[in-house]
Design an enzyme around this catalytic site. Structure first.
Site, mmCIF file in Angstrom:
data_model
loop_
_atom_site.group_PDB
_atom_site.id
_atom_site.type_symbol
_atom_site.label_atom_id
_atom_site.label_comp_id
_atom_site.label_asym_id
_atom_site.label_seq_id
_atom_site.Cartn_x
_atom_site.Cartn_y
_atom_site.Cartn_z
ATOM 1 N N GLU A 77 5.920 3.686 -5.829
ATOM 2 C CA GLU A 77 5.173 4.650 -5.021
ATOM 3 C C GLU A 77 4.609 5.825 -5.821
ATOM 4 O OE1 GLU A 77 6.042 5.317 -0.756
ATOM 5 O OE2 GLU A 77 7.013 7.132 -1.496
ATOM 6 N N LYS A 80 3.983 9.596 -5.210
ATOM 7 C CA LYS A 80 4.506 10.589 -4.261
ATOM 8 C C LYS A 80 4.669 11.922 -4.976
ATOM 9 C CE LYS A 80 8.714 10.775 -1.355
ATOM 10 N NZ LYS A 80 10.026 10.119 -1.127
ATOM 11 N N LYS A 95 0.324 4.439 2.461
ATOM 12 C CA LYS A 95 1.547 4.983 3.075
ATOM 13 C C LYS A 95 1.129 6.192 3.894
ATOM 14 C CE LYS A 95 6.104 4.243 2.859
ATOM 15 N NZ LYS A 95 6.915 5.383 2.952
ATOM 16 N N GLU A 123 8.076 -0.512 9.596
ATOM 17 C CA GLU A 123 9.277 0.191 9.138
ATOM 18 C C GLU A 123 10.191 0.577 10.299
ATOM 19 O OE1 GLU A 123 8.713 3.432 6.257
ATOM 20 O OE2 GLU A 123 9.832 4.679 7.660
ATOM 21 N N ASN A 155 14.057 1.555 6.419
ATOM 22 C CA ASN A 155 14.077 2.816 5.672
ATOM 23 C C ASN A 155 15.511 3.347 5.626
ATOM 24 O OD1 ASN A 155 13.519 5.207 4.370
ATOM 25 N ND2 ASN A 155 11.603 5.524 5.473
ATOM 26 N N GLU A 189 13.679 0.332 1.799
ATOM 27 C CA GLU A 189 12.877 1.492 1.399
ATOM 28 C C GLU A 189 13.733 2.754 1.271
ATOM 29 O OE1 GLU A 189 9.518 0.100 4.694
ATOM 30 O OE2 GLU A 189 9.911 2.213 4.388
ATOM 31 N N SER A 190 13.424 3.536 0.260
ATOM 32 C CA SER A 190 13.968 4.901 0.061
ATOM 33 C C SER A 190 15.376 4.940 -0.528
ATOM 34 C CB SER A 190 14.003 5.695 1.369
ATOM 35 O OG SER A 190 12.747 5.776 1.966
#
Ligand SMILES: O=C(O)c1ccccc1NCC(=O)[C@H](O)[C@H](O)COP(=O)(O)O
Length: 260
Positions: free
Chosen positions: A54, A56, A116, A165, A186, A216-217
């Site tokens: 990503e 970010k 995103k 998500e 997530n 994710e994350s």
């Protein structure tokens, strides 16, 4: 009001204004509009590493991550590292991103790009296509089942992949439908920012096998990925761990090399 509700309330206002500034007819004139999108779901299915890297700059949970990078360098670095795709945050107010970031990433790479964003309107899907995205994100926490259905079917009609998500079972159960390609769990609770890989593990058995599973994350180590792979995850979305370094591409290269 929690931060997610605030982001979404702002997003509705922003999209209403954007629609007035750039009409749909103009978005459809983009040279990228008729481009055939490569599939992120297909890339993840056949990959050993499954990294979606990503771009970010900042986030509500981490005010500053990195403002000193060139998005084209980051895209080139991620693609050369062997990432399956790149996630580009396009929200300006909370993440410091923009649609221009997406366009620049597109100009520098050919691998699948995920827009995103907090999608609340079909107009944003047209923007995604016009600025070079191949995949859109839909967040179950902020959409009804009917909205997920209409937005995902619209994205599919434009040849885009759809990543849906979720963060809990209720969101997952309301969202399952054939117009989705990937189911993302997530690990970050977007209302409290608490992060736990247990969320991916717990929800994994509830995701039907016809969807590519993405975690994710909060992923920052090879161990985390090796912990999640036995639960059927083929995709791993990583932002901060790469973006906090001076050279996210080099960081992703080293990471992916260790996974192979
Ligand atoms: O990252 C946040 O603080 C955040 C807050 C509210 C809504 C969304 C948020 N993040 C978007 C993402 O899903 C992450 O950027 C992505 O999964 C990568 O996470 P990480 O590897 O932990 O940077």
């Amino acid at each position: 009001m929690n931060i997610l509700d605030k982001i979404v309330a702002d997003k509705y206002k922003e999209v209403a204004l954007r629609k007035q500034l750039i009409p749909v007819s103009q978005l459809k004139q983009s040279v990228l509009f008729d481009r055939k999108s490569p599939s992120l779901a297909a890339a993840l299915s056949t990959s050993n590493s499954g990294i979606i890297a990503e771009h970010k700059r900042r986030s509500p949970s981490k005010q500053v991550i990195n403002h000193n990078l060139n998005v084209q360098d980051v895209a080139t670095g991620y693609e050369n590292a062997g990432a399956c795709g790149m996630s580009v945050l396009t929200d300006g107010k909370y993440f410091g991103g923009s649609l221009d970031d997406l366009l620049l990433a597109r100009a520098a790479s050919t691998f699948p790009l995920l827009r995103k964003e907090f999608m609340v309107d079909a107009y944003q899907i047209l923007e995604a296509k016009a600025y070079g995205a191949d995949v859109i994100l839909l967040i179950a926490a902020v959409l009804t089942r009917d909205e997920i259905k209409s937005l995902s079917e619209f994205a599919k009609s434009l040849g885009l992949d759809v990543l849906l998500e979720v963060h809990n079972l209720e969101e997952l159960e309301k969202s399952i439908m054939p117009s989705l390609d990937m189911l993302g769990v997530n690990n970050r609770n977007l209302k409290t920012f608490e992060v736990s890989l247990e969320t991916s593990k717990t929800l994994s058995t509830k995701i039907p096998d016809d969807f590519v599973k993405v975690s994710e994350s909060g992923i920052s180590s090879i161990d985390a990925i090796q912990e999640l792979q036995p639960y059927g995850y083929k995709g791993f979305l990583i932002g901060e761990n790469f973006m906090k370094t001076d050279n996210p591409g080099a960081s992703a290269t080293e990471f992916i090399h260790k996974l192979k």
